[in-house]
Design an enzyme around this catalytic site. Structure first.
Site, PDB file in Angstrom:
ATOM      1  N   ASP A 196      -7.132   2.973  -3.266  1.00  0.00           N
ATOM      2  CA  ASP A 196      -7.903   2.963  -2.013  1.00  0.00           C
ATOM      3  C   ASP A 196      -8.189   4.400  -1.607  1.00  0.00           C
ATOM      4  OD1 ASP A 196      -9.039   2.526   0.462  1.00  0.00           O
ATOM      5  OD2 ASP A 196      -7.285   1.549   1.359  1.00  0.00           O
ATOM      6  N   LYS A 236     -10.031  -7.548   6.986  1.00  0.00           N
ATOM      7  CA  LYS A 236      -9.089  -7.240   8.064  1.00  0.00           C
ATOM      8  C   LYS A 236      -9.677  -7.832   9.337  1.00  0.00           C
ATOM      9  CE  LYS A 236      -7.611  -2.749   6.227  1.00  0.00           C
ATOM     10  NZ  LYS A 236      -7.738  -1.288   6.417  1.00  0.00           N
ATOM     11  N   ASP A 289     -13.857  -2.003   2.340  1.00  0.00           N
ATOM     12  CA  ASP A 289     -12.995  -2.184   3.505  1.00  0.00           C
ATOM     13  C   ASP A 289     -13.805  -1.718   4.722  1.00  0.00           C
ATOM     14  OD1 ASP A 289     -11.103  -1.829   5.561  1.00  0.00           O
ATOM     15  OD2 ASP A 289      -9.639  -0.754   4.364  1.00  0.00           O
ATOM     16  N   LYS A 292      -0.899  -0.836  -4.525  1.00  0.00           N
ATOM     17  CA  LYS A 292      -2.142  -0.128  -4.179  1.00  0.00           C
ATOM     18  C   LYS A 292      -1.791   1.322  -3.894  1.00  0.00           C
ATOM     19  CE  LYS A 292      -4.714  -0.076   0.168  1.00  0.00           C
ATOM     20  NZ  LYS A 292      -5.398  -0.927   1.179  1.00  0.00           N
ATOM     21  N   LEU A 293      -2.427   2.230  -4.637  1.00  0.00           N
ATOM     22  CA  LEU A 293      -2.186   3.658  -4.430  1.00  0.00           C
ATOM     23  C   LEU A 293      -3.298   4.236  -3.567  1.00  0.00           C
ATOM     24  CD1 LEU A 293      -1.323   4.829  -8.085  1.00  0.00           C
ATOM     25  CD2 LEU A 293       0.264   4.041  -6.287  1.00  0.00           C
ATOM     26  N   LYS A 294      -2.918   4.957  -2.533  1.00  0.00           N
ATOM     27  CA  LYS A 294      -3.901   5.697  -1.756  1.00  0.00           C
ATOM     28  C   LYS A 294      -4.313   6.910  -2.588  1.00  0.00           C
ATOM     29  CE  LYS A 294      -4.137   3.544   2.250  1.00  0.00           C
ATOM     30  NZ  LYS A 294      -5.434   3.000   2.734  1.00  0.00           N
ATOM     31  N   GLY A 305      -4.372  -4.779   5.766  1.00  0.00           N
ATOM     32  CA  GLY A 305      -3.426  -4.591   6.859  1.00  0.00           C
ATOM     33  C   GLY A 305      -3.707  -3.290   7.583  1.00  0.00           C
ATOM     34  N   SER A 341       0.855  -1.179   0.000  1.00  0.00           N
ATOM     35  CA  SER A 341       0.000   0.000   0.000  1.00  0.00           C
ATOM     36  C   SER A 341       0.894   1.233   0.000  1.00  0.00           C
ATOM     37  CB  SER A 341      -0.885  -0.038   1.251  1.00  0.00           C
ATOM     38  OG  SER A 341      -1.678   1.122   1.338  1.00  0.00           O
ATOM     39  N   ASN A 365     -10.281   5.295   1.066  1.00  0.00           N
ATOM     40  CA  ASN A 365     -10.662   5.451   2.478  1.00  0.00           C
ATOM     41  C   ASN A 365     -11.841   6.415   2.647  1.00  0.00           C
ATOM     42  OD1 ASN A 365      -7.354   4.828   2.968  1.00  0.00           O
ATOM     43  ND2 ASN A 365      -8.814   3.738   4.261  1.00  0.00           N
ATOM     44  N   GLU A 411     -11.017   0.620  -3.835  1.00  0.00           N
ATOM     45  CA  GLU A 411     -11.369   0.241  -2.469  1.00  0.00           C
ATOM     46  C   GLU A 411     -12.030   1.414  -1.748  1.00  0.00           C
ATOM     47  OE1 GLU A 411      -7.877  -1.214  -0.480  1.00  0.00           O
ATOM     48  OE2 GLU A 411      -8.794  -1.197   1.508  1.00  0.00           O
TER      49      GLU A 411
HETATM   50  O1  OSB Z   1      -7.416   1.387   4.313  1.00  0.00           O
HETATM   51  O2  OSB Z   1      -6.300  -0.355   3.985  1.00  0.00           O
HETATM   52  C1  OSB Z   1      -6.452   0.707   4.580  1.00  0.00           C
HETATM   53  C2  OSB Z   1      -3.434   1.372   6.804  1.00  0.00           C
HETATM   54  C3  OSB Z   1      -4.055   1.856   7.931  1.00  0.00           C
HETATM   55  C4  OSB Z   1      -5.412   2.009   7.955  1.00  0.00           C
HETATM   56  C5  OSB Z   1      -6.165   1.667   6.831  1.00  0.00           C
HETATM   57  C6  OSB Z   1      -5.554   1.152   5.702  1.00  0.00           C
HETATM   58  C7  OSB Z   1      -4.154   1.039   5.669  1.00  0.00           C
HETATM   59  C8  OSB Z   1      -3.414   0.603   4.505  1.00  0.00           C
HETATM   60  C9  OSB Z   1      -2.057  -0.040   4.711  1.00  0.00           C
HETATM   61  O3  OSB Z   1      -3.777   0.766   3.370  1.00  0.00           O
HETATM   62  C10 OSB Z   1      -2.166  -1.487   4.997  1.00  0.00           C
HETATM   63  C11 OSB Z   1      -0.853  -2.091   5.436  1.00  0.00           C
HETATM   64  O4  OSB Z   1       0.107  -2.039   4.685  1.00  0.00           O
HETATM   65  O5  OSB Z   1      -0.778  -2.617   6.573  1.00  0.00           O
HETATM   66 MG    MG Z   2      -8.518   0.358   2.863  1.00  0.00          MG
END
Ligand code: OSB
Ligand code: MG
Length: 366
Positions: A187, A261, A237, A159-161, A289, A133, A189, A212
């Site tokens: 992703d 998760k 998620d 995976k790009l935020k 994660g 990520s 969020n 995501e």
């Molecule tokens: O949305 O998947 C998520 C990390 C913290 C909280 C939410 C997320 C994430 C990640 C990183 O995307 C996941 C990882 O590498 O552990």
């Molecule tokens: Mg996520």
């Protein structure tokens, strides 16, 4: 299994580089570890609640509080770890706290029985493919350098935020630079609304594996609407915190992929139920994660080795986030991590490292 006592331990783990998402920037991970002591074995687990309630409503001080005040006292002196979910069900929410307590007991119980956590869960692989990520960068140039380095290390999926203002341009740049064969996903969020559907459709040009959690966590209906309007598969998620939510999402057509998760859904057994449900419905799952240390990472690898985990997860190596992990480091080999095969989660905290990073401990005697 008789419980002699439970330790709540707080550790501060500095991140190698800040991790930026649409909900905030992390500089270090303030982790709550749960250690359960029984006459036969100790069990360890990691609570994935973050410092502040930005990813979801849980936060680490709240998790410690609900554990000491309600969850630990609700356990009988003699407990089968498989019944913990039911014993804690009268307390609403606090799934990350519940998951950690259940996981520590499952670790102790499987260790005592000489069984690996993977074997207990039904793992069918001895190694799992790793994705990574990638946080939001200050510039596209910087992002390309970061992605290049991860690909050089062997990561099999990127995976790009994303967030409004950081979406189409970085995705286009990564696709152009690294080619059409790169397994690429994004992703958000929960950073968008349905009013952005038109904009999000522009991502359809880039052959993404999935998008995501584009919309709010409590909006399964609007995710279903979005899923009909864009070609990129929608993955959830934050929206999925139980098997019931997964069932609702599948019925509504809110997603075609689920990020599982264990912390978010209340534990590894609920995570397995979601896996089973998705598998029965042809919905792909992958293991997410929460910047875990080796303790949480080990258990996640066991889960990710179940047969329905058909997409690479965010199960990256220890050195993705930490210069020194709490356990012997998980190292990438050929883009994969090995599922631990020893009893329980198969790893232990390294005493010297643990000592160095501990900020407090609390013993709850039974
Ligand atoms: O949305 O998947 C998520 C990390 C913290 C909280 C939410 C997320 C994430 C990640 C990183 O995307 C996941 C990882 O590498 O552990
Ligand atoms: Mg996520």
């Amino acid at each position: 299994m008789k419980i002699e006592g439970i330790e709540l331990r707080r550790v501060t783990m500095p991140l190698k580089t800040p991790f930026r998402t649409s909900f905030g920037v992390e500089h270090s991970r303030d982790v709550l570890l749960v250690r359960v002591v029984t006459p036969y074995a100790e069990g360890w687990a990691e609570c994935v609640a973050m410092n502040e309630p930005r990813y979801n409503s849980e936060y680490v001080d709240g998790a410690a509080d609900v554990l000491r005040r309600f969850l630990v006292p609700a356990l009988p002196d003699d407990v089968d770890a498989r019944t913990v979910g039911r014993l804690l069900a009268p307390f609403k929410g606090h799934r990350m706290a519940k998951a950690a307590l259940e996981a520590a007991l499952l670790d102790a119980q499987t260790r005592a029985g000489g069984e690996s956590f993977g074997a207990f869960l039904g793992a069918v692989q001895d190694r799992v493919p790793s994705g990574v990520s990638v946080g939001i960068s200050d510039s596209v140039g910087e992002l390309l350098d970061v992605v290049e380095e991860f690909l050089a290390q062997g990561y099999l999926r990127i995976k790009l935020k994303i967030e409004p203002g950081w979406d189409v341009a970085p995705v286009r740049a990564v696709r152009e630079r690294f080619g059409d064969d790169l397994l690429l996903q994004v992703d958000a969020n929960a950073a968008y609304t349905l009013a952005d559907a038109h904009h999000l459709r522009r991502l359809d040009d880039f052959g993404l594996l999935l998008i995501e959690q584009p919309l709010a966590d409590d909006d399964l209906v609007q995710h279903a609407d979005l899923a009909r309007r864009i070609a990129t598969p929608v993955c959830l998620d934050e929206s999925i915190d139980s098997a019931e939510h997964a069932a609702a999402a599948i019925s509504l057509g809110s997603c075609s992929v689920v990020n599982i998760k264990p912390g978010r859904v209340g534990g590894y057994l609920e995570a397995r139920r979601i896996h089973d449900l998705c598998r029965a419905h042809g919905v792909a799952v992958w293991c997410g994660g929460m910047l875990e240390t080796g303790i949480g990472r080990a258990a996640n690898l066991a889960l990710a080795a179940l047969p329905g985990f058909t997409l690479p997860g965010d199960t990256s190596a220890s050195d993705r986030y930490y210069a020194t992990d709490l356990t012997a480091p998980f190292v990438l080999s050929d883009g994969h991590l090995t599922v631990p095969s020893g009893p329980g989660i198969g790893v232990d905290p390294l005493p010297d490292v643990l000592e160095d990073v501990t900020s407090s401990t609390e013993w709850i005697a039974r």
